[in-house]
Design an enzyme around this catalytic site. Structure first.
Site, PDB file in Angstrom:
ATOM      1  N   ASP A 273      96.275  88.811  45.927  1.00  0.00           N
ATOM      2  CA  ASP A 273      97.234  89.767  46.497  1.00  0.00           C
ATOM      3  C   ASP A 273      96.729  91.181  46.230  1.00  0.00           C
ATOM      4  O   ASP A 273      96.548  91.568  45.077  1.00  0.00           O
ATOM      5  CB  ASP A 273      98.582  89.499  45.802  1.00  0.00           C
ATOM      6  N   ASP A 334     106.541  91.325  53.003  1.00  0.00           N
ATOM      7  CA  ASP A 334     107.228  90.163  52.438  1.00  0.00           C
ATOM      8  C   ASP A 334     108.436  89.724  53.263  1.00  0.00           C
ATOM      9  O   ASP A 334     109.225  90.546  53.726  1.00  0.00           O
ATOM     10  CB  ASP A 334     107.732  90.488  51.030  1.00  0.00           C
TER      11      ASP A 334
HETATM   12  C1  GLA Z   1     103.683  90.726  46.912  1.00  0.00           C
HETATM   13  C2  GLA Z   1     103.482  89.513  47.798  1.00  0.00           C
HETATM   14  C3  GLA Z   1     104.561  88.501  47.512  1.00  0.00           C
HETATM   15  C4  GLA Z   1     104.539  88.119  46.044  1.00  0.00           C
HETATM   16  C5  GLA Z   1     104.670  89.351  45.172  1.00  0.00           C
HETATM   17  C6  GLA Z   1     104.439  89.051  43.714  1.00  0.00           C
HETATM   18  O1  GLA Z   1     104.848  91.415  47.230  1.00  0.00           O
HETATM   19  O2  GLA Z   1     103.478  89.876  49.143  1.00  0.00           O
HETATM   20  O3  GLA Z   1     104.379  87.353  48.318  1.00  0.00           O
HETATM   21  O4  GLA Z   1     103.347  87.437  45.754  1.00  0.00           O
HETATM   22  O5  GLA Z   1     103.722  90.340  45.541  1.00  0.00           O
HETATM   23  O6  GLA Z   1     104.529  90.180  42.916  1.00  0.00           O
END
Ligand code: GLA
Length: 509
Positions: A273, A334
């Site tokens: 990520d 998200d």
């Molecule tokens: C980001 C990602 C999420 C999750 C969070 C974890 O926002 O897009 O899917 O993994 O980080 O902190």
């Protein structure tokens, strides 16, 4: 890095040796020197400011845990305050933000913002030695090499991830419980395979730099063995930045080492990520190289990993996701457990369909089915959209609390078969009329999956005609949510509830 620090060190050493005092006296501002911050909010985690001046020219930077050094731009003294601008991220309208330092009560007070993080901290004087201790260690910029050729994940990966339901509130016991429930509820039999630990498992690095889990995960090898003993696979999470999105340690400076650790622990899947890495890798080339670096490192372990790229769909990721070793790449920000967000992603933002196909899939984010924020019709729409899109199916609820209705939605064999179809085609809308959208996805055996969606808040009706299906004549139609053969070969009028869906598989010529 070292070069940029020179002016301050030079000024300091001149002062200490007592030479050229006139220049020093002329040069210095009350802010010159090192300032240490120990009470900083976690994000972005300001640890120090270093300031030097020569004549009218003031230069300096603040050091952060998330983004490393942030250079001061246009630093100047106005009304006794040191004002400067600093680079910002994720806000094109404000590529820099205003910062200030002021002196009061023997302390320095720093105020500024990066992205949505407000900084308001007080610091005290420190020494050059403190500065050396707190200095950020840059890693060499990674390079992209020859494309990584991997032929894994012929169909979209299926499983469960901890983030949507539990966020950081995860531990060994909960992960084991999810593996148990995956089997007991029949979800494993329906095709869900991966149990993925998302953000929040990380502890500190040991003296050799090896990343340790936090106290909630006492034994990663035992945990992966347990999940494997259930006939399941298990995933883990990191970032190419110094900090993950929830503020845990990322893999910056330790990419190969972390890949080895994940392999030694027995993981089968990595979600990587971007998070704080967006500061360091902010062009197509550098982001790609940062993913390539981990892709190569995973490959070098000799263990097979599904590699999930999470950088929110930037820089046309689908066009290079495979080349860096990825099997899935997020196409959006998200998801949250509400119809508006889910629909926006699923209908309108799931990346270029051309990029999806066997071994590489656009990823519109994990499922929210079963988390309670949508109606059953809305969750059926969610599941149908993901299946029509050949999207990875990563459940995101507490598997122990899977209701009969949730189970029906998540284990509908025919819907899953549409998602997992061997052609791996990302279906798309073939017709839109008012709130209604008709989607089509050709299947490997010549049949066609069709979904009729009502995006409106009131019931709607629509006609399905042969031309919508791409078949000259339809001979048979199966209604996937109603679980029966549809009359009139599936063609004709459909009534759709608010935010609802009908999904069909049509045979014909
Ligand atoms: C980001 C990602 C999420 C999750 C969070 C974890 O926002 O897009 O899917 O993994 O980080 O902190």
């Amino acid at each position: 890095m070292t070069k940029k620090r020179l002016p301050y060190l030079l000024a300091a050493s001149l002062m200490f040796t007592g030479g050229m005092t006139t220049t020093i006296a002329h040069a210095k501002t009350p802010y010159d020197g090192v300032w240490l911050f120990d009470d900083t909010p976690a994000r972005p985690g300001v640890t120090m400011a270093e300031i030097s001046s020569k004549g009218d020219k003031i230069s300096g930077r603040i050091t952060t845990l998330w983004y490393g050094p942030v250079e001061m731009q246009n630093a100047r003294i106005e009304n006794g305050k040191l004002l400067f601008e600093a680079r910002n991220i994720n806000d094109k309208a404000n590529p820099t933000r205003q910062w200030s330092l002021s002196l009061a009560g023997g302390k320095v007070h720093l105020n500024g913002q990066i992205w949505f993080n407000e900084v308001l901290v007080s610091g005290e004087r420190g020494s050059a030695k403190d500065a050396a201790q707190r200095a950020f260690k840059f890693s060499p910029m990674p390079q992209t090499g020859a494309p990584i050729e991997l032929k894994i994940a012929a169909t979209p990966p299926m499983g469960w991830s901890s983030w949507n339901k539990f966020a950081e509130h995860i531990d060994d016991k909960t992960i084991r419980a999810m593996a148990d429930a995956m089997v007991e509820k029949g979800l494993k039999d329906a095709g869900y395979l991966y149990i993925n630990i998302d953000d929040g498992w990380q502890g500190e690095r040991d003296a050799n730099g090896v990343l340790q889990p936090n106290e909630k995960f006492p034994d990663m090898k035992a945990l992966t063995a347990y999940v494997h003993s259930k006939g399941l696979k298990i995933g883990i999470y990191s970032s190419q930045g110094p900090k993950t999105c929830a503020g845990y340690l990322g893999s910056y400076g330790h990419v190969e080492q972390d890949a080895k650790t994940f392999a030694e622990w027995g993981f089968d899947y990595l979600k990587y990520d971007l998070c704080s890495g967006e500061w360091f890798y902010d062009t197509a080339e550098t982001v790609k190289a940062s993913y390539y670096e981990m892709g190569k490192a995973l490959q070098a372990t000799g263990r097979e990993f599904i590699y999930s790229l999470c950088q929110y769909g930037r820089f046309d990721v689908g066009s290079w996701g495979r080349a860096v070793g990825g099997q899935l790449w997020r196409t959006t920000g998200d998801i949250t457990d509400d119809y508006e967000t889910m629909a926006k992603i699923g209908f309108d933002k799931n990346g270029n369909p051309e990029y999806t196909g066997p071994h590489g899939f656009n990823d519109p984010d994990m499922l929210e089915v079963g988390n309670g924020g949508m109606t059953a019709d809305e969750y059926r729409t969610h599941m149908s959209l993901w299946a029509m899109s050949a999207a990875p199916l990563m459940m995101g609820h507490d598997l122990r609390e899977t209701s009969a209705e949730t189970l029906d939605i998540l284990t509908n064999k025919a819907v899953i078969a549409v998602d997992q179809d061997a052609l791996g085609i990302q279906g798309k809308a073939v017709r839109k009329a008012g709130d209604v959208e008709i989607w089509r996805k050709p299947l490997a055996d010549g049949r066609v999956a069709v979904a009729l969606f009502n995006r409106g808040t009131k019931p709607a009706s629509t006609q399905l005609s042969a031309s919508d299906t791409g078949l000259a004549s339809v001979t048979k139609a199966e209604n996937l949510w109603k679980g029966k053969i549809a009359g009139k070969n599936g063609l004709g009028e459909y009534s759709l509830p608010a935010h609802g869906v009908e999904m069909l598989i049509l045979s014909g010529r």
